[in-house]
Design a protein around this motif. Structure first.
Motif, mmCIF file in Angstrom:
data_model
loop_
_atom_site.group_PDB
_atom_site.id
_atom_site.type_symbol
_atom_site.label_atom_id
_atom_site.label_comp_id
_atom_site.label_asym_id
_atom_site.label_seq_id
_atom_site.Cartn_x
_atom_site.Cartn_y
_atom_site.Cartn_z
ATOM 1 N N VAL A 90 6.338 0.119 6.957
ATOM 2 C CA VAL A 90 5.376 -0.946 6.670
ATOM 3 C C VAL A 90 4.102 -0.618 7.440
ATOM 4 O O VAL A 90 4.150 -0.444 8.658
ATOM 5 C CB VAL A 90 5.926 -2.324 7.098
ATOM 6 C CG1 VAL A 90 4.866 -3.408 6.908
ATOM 7 C CG2 VAL A 90 7.170 -2.665 6.290
ATOM 8 N N PRO A 91 2.958 -0.492 6.766
ATOM 9 C CA PRO A 91 1.730 -0.072 7.457
ATOM 10 C C PRO A 91 1.260 -1.094 8.472
ATOM 11 O O PRO A 91 1.567 -2.289 8.370
ATOM 12 C CB PRO A 91 0.719 0.078 6.316
ATOM 13 C CG PRO A 91 1.235 -0.816 5.234
ATOM 14 C CD PRO A 91 2.728 -0.767 5.339
ATOM 15 N N GLY A 96 2.761 -1.559 1.789
ATOM 16 C CA GLY A 96 1.847 -2.655 2.118
ATOM 17 C C GLY A 96 1.232 -3.287 0.889
ATOM 18 O O GLY A 96 1.126 -4.515 0.784
ATOM 19 N N GLU A 97 0.839 -2.454 -0.071
ATOM 20 C CA GLU A 97 0.232 -2.980 -1.292
ATOM 21 C C GLU A 97 1.234 -3.775 -2.119
ATOM 22 O O GLU A 97 0.892 -4.788 -2.740
ATOM 23 C CB GLU A 97 -0.351 -1.821 -2.095
ATOM 24 C CG GLU A 97 -1.606 -1.229 -1.458
ATOM 25 C CD GLU A 97 -1.957 0.139 -2.010
ATOM 26 O OE1 GLU A 97 -1.251 0.602 -2.934
ATOM 27 O OE2 GLU A 97 -2.931 0.747 -1.509
ATOM 28 N N ALA A 98 2.500 -3.329 -2.127
ATOM 29 C CA ALA A 98 3.543 -4.069 -2.837
ATOM 30 C C ALA A 98 3.749 -5.442 -2.203
ATOM 31 O O ALA A 98 3.868 -6.460 -2.906
ATOM 32 C CB ALA A 98 4.847 -3.277 -2.831
ATOM 33 N N LEU A 99 3.781 -5.490 -0.881
ATOM 34 C CA LEU A 99 3.920 -6.771 -0.191
ATOM 35 C C LEU A 99 2.742 -7.686 -0.505
ATOM 36 O O LEU A 99 2.921 -8.889 -0.759
ATOM 37 C CB LEU A 99 4.011 -6.537 1.323
ATOM 38 C CG LEU A 99 5.307 -5.902 1.844
ATOM 39 C CD1 LEU A 99 5.159 -5.516 3.313
ATOM 40 C CD2 LEU A 99 6.477 -6.858 1.671
ATOM 41 N N GLU A 100 1.532 -7.122 -0.492
ATOM 42 C CA GLU A 100 0.340 -7.916 -0.783
ATOM 43 C C GLU A 100 0.384 -8.478 -2.202
ATOM 44 O O GLU A 100 0.070 -9.649 -2.425
ATOM 45 C CB GLU A 100 -0.912 -7.059 -0.603
ATOM 46 C CG GLU A 100 -1.301 -6.804 0.843
ATOM 47 C CD GLU A 100 -1.998 -8.010 1.468
ATOM 48 O OE1 GLU A 100 -2.300 -8.966 0.718
ATOM 49 O OE2 GLU A 100 -2.216 -8.008 2.681
ATOM 50 N N LEU A 101 0.761 -7.641 -3.170
ATOM 51 C CA LEU A 101 0.788 -8.075 -4.559
ATOM 52 C C LEU A 101 1.872 -9.115 -4.814
ATOM 53 O O LEU A 101 1.683 -10.062 -5.583
ATOM 54 C CB LEU A 101 0.995 -6.860 -5.468
ATOM 55 C CG LEU A 101 -0.205 -5.905 -5.590
ATOM 56 C CD1 LEU A 101 0.203 -4.626 -6.313
ATOM 57 C CD2 LEU A 101 -1.354 -6.581 -6.327
ATOM 58 N N PRO A 148 12.053 9.254 -5.530
ATOM 59 C CA PRO A 148 12.589 9.680 -4.235
ATOM 60 C C PRO A 148 11.939 8.860 -3.122
ATOM 61 O O PRO A 148 10.724 8.638 -3.131
ATOM 62 C CB PRO A 148 12.166 11.156 -4.154
ATOM 63 C CG PRO A 148 11.918 11.565 -5.566
ATOM 64 C CD PRO A 148 11.402 10.354 -6.265
ATOM 65 N N LEU A 149 12.727 8.415 -2.205
ATOM 66 C CA LEU A 149 12.201 7.585 -1.117
ATOM 67 C C LEU A 149 11.114 8.320 -0.337
ATOM 68 O O LEU A 149 10.129 7.724 0.105
ATOM 69 C CB LEU A 149 13.337 7.179 -0.174
ATOM 70 C CG LEU A 149 12.975 6.182 0.942
ATOM 71 C CD1 LEU A 149 12.618 4.830 0.351
ATOM 72 C CD2 LEU A 149 14.150 6.038 1.912
ATOM 73 N N VAL A 150 11.266 9.622 -0.186
ATOM 74 C CA VAL A 150 10.324 10.414 0.602
ATOM 75 C C VAL A 150 8.935 10.457 -0.037
ATOM 76 O O VAL A 150 7.946 10.742 0.635
ATOM 77 C CB VAL A 150 10.874 11.846 0.809
ATOM 78 C CG1 VAL A 150 10.868 12.615 -0.510
ATOM 79 C CG2 VAL A 150 10.081 12.591 1.870
ATOM 80 N N SER A 151 8.847 10.169 -1.341
ATOM 81 C CA SER A 151 7.565 10.245 -2.035
ATOM 82 C C SER A 151 6.729 8.978 -1.891
ATOM 83 O O SER A 151 5.572 8.947 -2.320
ATOM 84 C CB SER A 151 7.795 10.528 -3.527
ATOM 85 O OG SER A 151 8.342 9.385 -4.182
ATOM 86 N N VAL A 152 7.302 7.934 -1.305
ATOM 87 C CA VAL A 152 6.602 6.654 -1.180
ATOM 88 C C VAL A 152 5.745 6.653 0.077
ATOM 89 O O VAL A 152 6.222 6.954 1.176
ATOM 90 C CB VAL A 152 7.605 5.478 -1.133
ATOM 91 C CG1 VAL A 152 6.869 4.157 -1.035
ATOM 92 C CG2 VAL A 152 8.496 5.502 -2.375
ATOM 93 N N ALA A 153 4.482 6.303 -0.066
ATOM 94 C CA ALA A 153 3.550 6.255 1.069
ATOM 95 C C ALA A 153 3.595 4.890 1.739
ATOM 96 O O ALA A 153 3.959 3.886 1.116
ATOM 97 C CB ALA A 153 2.137 6.558 0.604
ATOM 98 N N ASP A 154 3.217 4.851 3.002
ATOM 99 C CA ASP A 154 3.205 3.590 3.749
ATOM 100 C C ASP A 154 2.343 2.541 3.051
ATOM 101 O O ASP A 154 2.730 1.374 2.937
ATOM 102 C CB ASP A 154 2.669 3.818 5.166
ATOM 103 C CG ASP A 154 3.607 4.652 6.028
ATOM 104 O OD1 ASP A 154 4.687 5.025 5.536
ATOM 105 O OD2 ASP A 154 3.257 4.927 7.185
ATOM 106 N N ASP A 155 1.148 2.966 2.608
ATOM 107 C CA ASP A 155 0.237 2.010 1.979
ATOM 108 C C ASP A 155 0.809 1.409 0.701
ATOM 109 O O ASP A 155 0.466 0.286 0.329
ATOM 110 C CB ASP A 155 -1.107 2.680 1.672
ATOM 111 C CG ASP A 155 -2.006 2.750 2.904
ATOM 112 O OD1 ASP A 155 -1.644 2.138 3.928
ATOM 113 O OD2 ASP A 155 -3.060 3.414 2.850
#
Length: 324
Positions: free
Chosen positions: A100-101, A61-66, A51-58
């Motif tokens: 996006v954090p 950010g971590e996905a973008l970093e990885l 669910p989209l609502v379960s995804v945290a901002d961080d």
């Protein structure tokens, strides 16, 4: 006229459904292709069926970093910008989800040269009838304060000194930076910014008698499951604070000539105002005080005088009778 995309109701919106609906709303095939890479890979990384609502901002950010933390600056900025547009699009339509954090910042390319817009171009943009009062006020404040976009967007009505044309902002501090989860973060300090008659005329019209809450708010209320701080919501209207991503997209919408992402950047207001003040004779020390830069070389990077200004100052070197 853009197509209306209907998202499913009556069940939790998944990451994949939100991604597909966003991409379907884009009209330009090139934009769909470029955004599809960033949004698609990010969705895969955080879990398409969640669910989209379960995804945290961080997590965003971590996905973008990885995925792109080790890529070239332009690649990072492009992928980050696409994901920022996606999350902003969902938020504007009232769907609960991540942003996006702040720490996943847009990077300045080593060879980049932030444009400086002429005062005439700025005045014409803000005077356009198709520009909403909210954007007019925000852009005028950014230009007249020389402040960073995040600083102005974070201001609440209670902070404003309308008579004195000033307010405190939460600014980057000069304290040592700390590292958390491998990300560099800076401490913050309160500093004062000042504006002039342009913003002073627009602010009362924008506030419409409101006395508390964020100065710049969205036009729609956040979804029922969206978790926001008390400071980030107007207690009288229920409207949420306008985010950096939303403000950036609005500026791009009114200035892009060759498709999404080709318009002005929010940081250009700061560069433009400092350059115009410098052209009018403001000293380096005064520019540093106005912009609150701690180092002179940072102000010099912002100061990009026009060819006309250089020609005018060059005329001072002419023989005494050449100007008669």
């Amino acid at each position: 006229m853009s197509a209306v995309v209907l998202l499913p109701t009556g069940k939790a919106l998944t990451v994949r459904t939100a991604a597909d609906a966003f991409l379907d709303s884009l009209a330009n095939p090139n934009t769909v292709r470029n955004y599809g890479i960033a949004v698609g890979k990010t969705a895969e990384r955080i879990g398409e069926g969640r669910p989209l609502v379960s995804v945290a901002d961080d997590e965003i950010g971590e996905a973008l970093e990885l995925l792109w933390g080790g890529s070239a600056v332009n690649t990072w900025n492009a992928r980050r910008g696409a994901v920022l547009s996606w999350t902003g699009w969902c938020s504007e339509r009232g769907y609960d989800g991540p942003s996006v954090p702040v720490w996943a910042k847009r990077l300045a390319a080593p060879d980049s040269d932030t444009p400086v817009r002429s005062k005439m171009a700025i005045d014409r943009l803000i005077a356009r009838r198709d520009v909403h009062l909210r954007e007019k006020t925000l852009w005028r404040m950014l230009y007249e304060t020389c402040a960073r976009s995040e600083e102005v967007l974070d201001v609440n009505i209670e902070d404003l000194d309308l008579a004195g044309r000033r307010c405190p902002v939460k600014a980057k501090g000069a304290q040592p930076k700390v590292r958390r989860r491998g990300v560099t973060r800076a401490d913050f300090v309160l500093e004062t910014v000042f504006w002039d008659a342009g913003a002073a005329r627009l602010l009362p019209r924008l506030l419409k008698g409101r006395t508390r809450g964020p100065v710049f708010v969205t036009h729609r209320r956040p979804g029922p499951g969206k978790v926001l701080s008390a400071r980030g919501v107007c207690p009288d209207t229920g409207l949420a604070r306008l985010s950096y991503g939303q403000a950036r997209a609005l500026l791009d919408q009114h200035t892009a000539l060759a498709g999404p992402g080709t318009g002005w950047d929010l940081h250009e207001w700061r560069h433009s105002s400092l350059t115009h003040l410098g052209e009018r004779g403001a000293s380096l020390l005064m520019l540093m005080a106005k912009s609150r830069h701690k180092k002179a070389e940072n102000v010099r990077r912002c100061f990009k005088p026009s060819a006309e200004a250089i020609a005018e100052v060059t005329s001072l070197l002419a023989p005494g009778d050449a100007r008669r």
